[in-house]
Design a protein around this motif. Structure first.
Motif, mmCIF file in Angstrom:
data_model
loop_
_atom_site.group_PDB
_atom_site.id
_atom_site.type_symbol
_atom_site.label_atom_id
_atom_site.label_comp_id
_atom_site.label_asym_id
_atom_site.label_seq_id
_atom_site.Cartn_x
_atom_site.Cartn_y
_atom_site.Cartn_z
ATOM 1 N N HIS A 115 31.141 36.584 43.565
ATOM 2 C CA HIS A 115 30.726 35.395 44.325
ATOM 3 C C HIS A 115 30.852 35.678 45.808
ATOM 4 O O HIS A 115 31.458 36.673 46.207
ATOM 5 C CB HIS A 115 31.613 34.192 43.950
ATOM 6 C CG HIS A 115 33.034 34.352 44.403
ATOM 7 N ND1 HIS A 115 33.955 35.097 43.693
ATOM 8 C CD2 HIS A 115 33.687 33.930 45.514
ATOM 9 C CE1 HIS A 115 35.115 35.097 44.336
ATOM 10 N NE2 HIS A 115 34.978 34.396 45.455
ATOM 11 N N ASP A 117 32.137 33.607 49.458
ATOM 12 C CA ASP A 117 32.853 32.426 49.949
ATOM 13 C C ASP A 117 32.002 31.831 51.066
ATOM 14 O O ASP A 117 31.929 32.404 52.158
ATOM 15 C CB ASP A 117 34.228 32.823 50.498
ATOM 16 C CG ASP A 117 35.188 33.294 49.407
ATOM 17 O OD1 ASP A 117 34.734 33.639 48.304
ATOM 18 O OD2 ASP A 117 36.396 33.308 49.684
ATOM 19 N N HIS A 171 32.185 39.518 46.015
ATOM 20 C CA HIS A 171 33.442 40.093 45.554
ATOM 21 C C HIS A 171 33.906 39.338 44.312
ATOM 22 O O HIS A 171 33.453 38.220 44.053
ATOM 23 C CB HIS A 171 34.506 40.030 46.660
ATOM 24 C CG HIS A 171 34.779 38.635 47.126
ATOM 25 N ND1 HIS A 171 33.952 37.967 48.020
ATOM 26 C CD2 HIS A 171 35.748 37.750 46.802
ATOM 27 C CE1 HIS A 171 34.421 36.757 48.216
ATOM 28 N NE2 HIS A 171 35.507 36.578 47.501
ATOM 29 N N ARG A 195 42.435 30.597 55.093
ATOM 30 C CA ARG A 195 41.071 30.318 55.540
ATOM 31 C C ARG A 195 41.046 29.344 56.706
ATOM 32 O O ARG A 195 41.770 28.347 56.700
ATOM 33 C CB ARG A 195 40.276 29.678 54.394
ATOM 34 C CG ARG A 195 40.117 30.604 53.192
ATOM 35 C CD ARG A 195 40.213 29.850 51.916
ATOM 36 N NE ARG A 195 40.193 30.764 50.771
ATOM 37 C CZ ARG A 195 39.080 31.233 50.213
ATOM 38 N NH1 ARG A 195 37.906 30.819 50.645
ATOM 39 N NH2 ARG A 195 39.140 32.081 49.212
HETATM 40 FE FE FE Z 1 36.288 34.751 47.120
#
Ligand code: FE
Ligand code: MD3
Length: 200
Positions: A115, A117, A171, A195
Motif C-alpha cells: 500500500h 500512505d 510498501h 506521522r
Molecule cells: Fe504504510
C-alpha cells in the motif's frame, strides 16, 4: 533503494526497547487495541492497531481518515511518549512535531498488504517507523504498484525514516518471524509510525 529511505539498525538499545515497550503497553489501557476494517468491504484488518497523539489513523467501512478520538472508546488519544518525540527531533529534519503515532500490533500470522500512505496532507514530512519484538519481512517498492520491490528484515530496535520519494512508495509486511524475539508478550511485533498529518 529508493531515494529518501534511511535504515537505522538498532537505533534503540535493548534497555531502551524495554523502556519504550513498557511505555506503550502502559498506554494501551487508555488507548485499547482494536481491529479496524477495510473501506467499502468491511473486511477485518489482519493487524490490530491503536494510536497516540492529537490525531489517530482509523480505517473502517466508511474509509481511511485521521481523527482526534478512539473509535471504540470515543476518548481522545493520549500523548506520544517523550522518547518518540525525541526520536523525531533527532532524525526527521522537519520543523514541527509528529501528530500521530500509529501502533500496529502483529501476531504470528499477521500481514500488511502492499500500500501507500496517502492520508496525510503534510506531504513533505517523513514517516518514521520503530520496530519492537519479533522480526518482520518488510517489502519496499516504488511509486507504482508494479514497480520492482526489495525485501529486508526489520528487527527490534530498528528505525526506518521514509522521506523524499520513499514517502510515496508502495510498501508492506509479508510475514513476521514469531519466535525471533521474546520482547513483546506472545512473541508478537509492534510497529510504531510517527506521522505529521497537517502542514505546519
Ligand atoms: Fe504504510
Ligand atoms: C514506506 N507499517 O503503518 S513500517 C504503516 O511494519 C506501515 O507496520 C509497516 O506500513 C509496519 O503504514 C511498515 C515502515 C514504513 C512505514 C511507513 C511508510 C514504510 C513506509 C510510508 C511510506 C513508505
Amino acid at each position: 533503494m529508493i531515494d529518501g529511505f534511511r535504515f537505522l539498525p538498532e537505533y534503540f538499545s535493548p534497555p531502551a526497547q524495554k523502556a519504550l515497550l513498557a511505555d506503550v503497553l502502559g498506554l494501551l489501557d487508555d488507548n485499547p487495541l482494536y481491529r479496524g476494517s477495510m473501506p467499502r468491504t468491511g473486511k477485518p484488518l489482519s493487524v490490530r492497531n491503536t494510536n497516540l497523539g492529537p490525531l489517530g489513523w482509523v480505517s473502517d467501512i466508511k474509509g481511511y481518515r485521521y481523527q482526534p478520538t478512539h473509535p471504540v472508546t470515543g476518548k481522545p488519544w493520549t500523548p506520544i511518549p517523550q522518547a518518540l518525540l525525541d526520536l523525531w527531533r533527532d532524525v526527521a529534519s522537519f520543523p514541527a512535531p509528529p501528530q500521530a503515532c500509529l501502533v500496529n500490533w502483529y501476531e504470528a500470522d499477521s500481514r500488511l498488504g502492499l500500500h501507500i500512505d496517502a492520508d496525510e496532507s503534510a506531504k513533505d514530512a517523513p514517516v518514521i517507523s520503530v520496530s519492537l519484538g519479533s522480526r518482520a519481512l518488510f517489502r519496499l517498492g516504488g511509486l507504482e504498484r508494479k514497480s520492482p520491490t526489495s525485501s529486508m528484515r526489520l528487527a527490534s530496535g530498528d528505525v526506518v525514516v521514509l522521506g523524499g520519494a520513499a514517502r510515496q512508495a508502495y510498501h508492506g509486511v509479508d510475514r513476521i518471524y514469531p519466535d525471533s524475539s521474546t520482547l513483546v508478550p506472545g512473541g508478537g511485533r509492534i510497529n510504531l509510525t510517527l506521522r505529521r498529518v497537517t502542514a505546519p
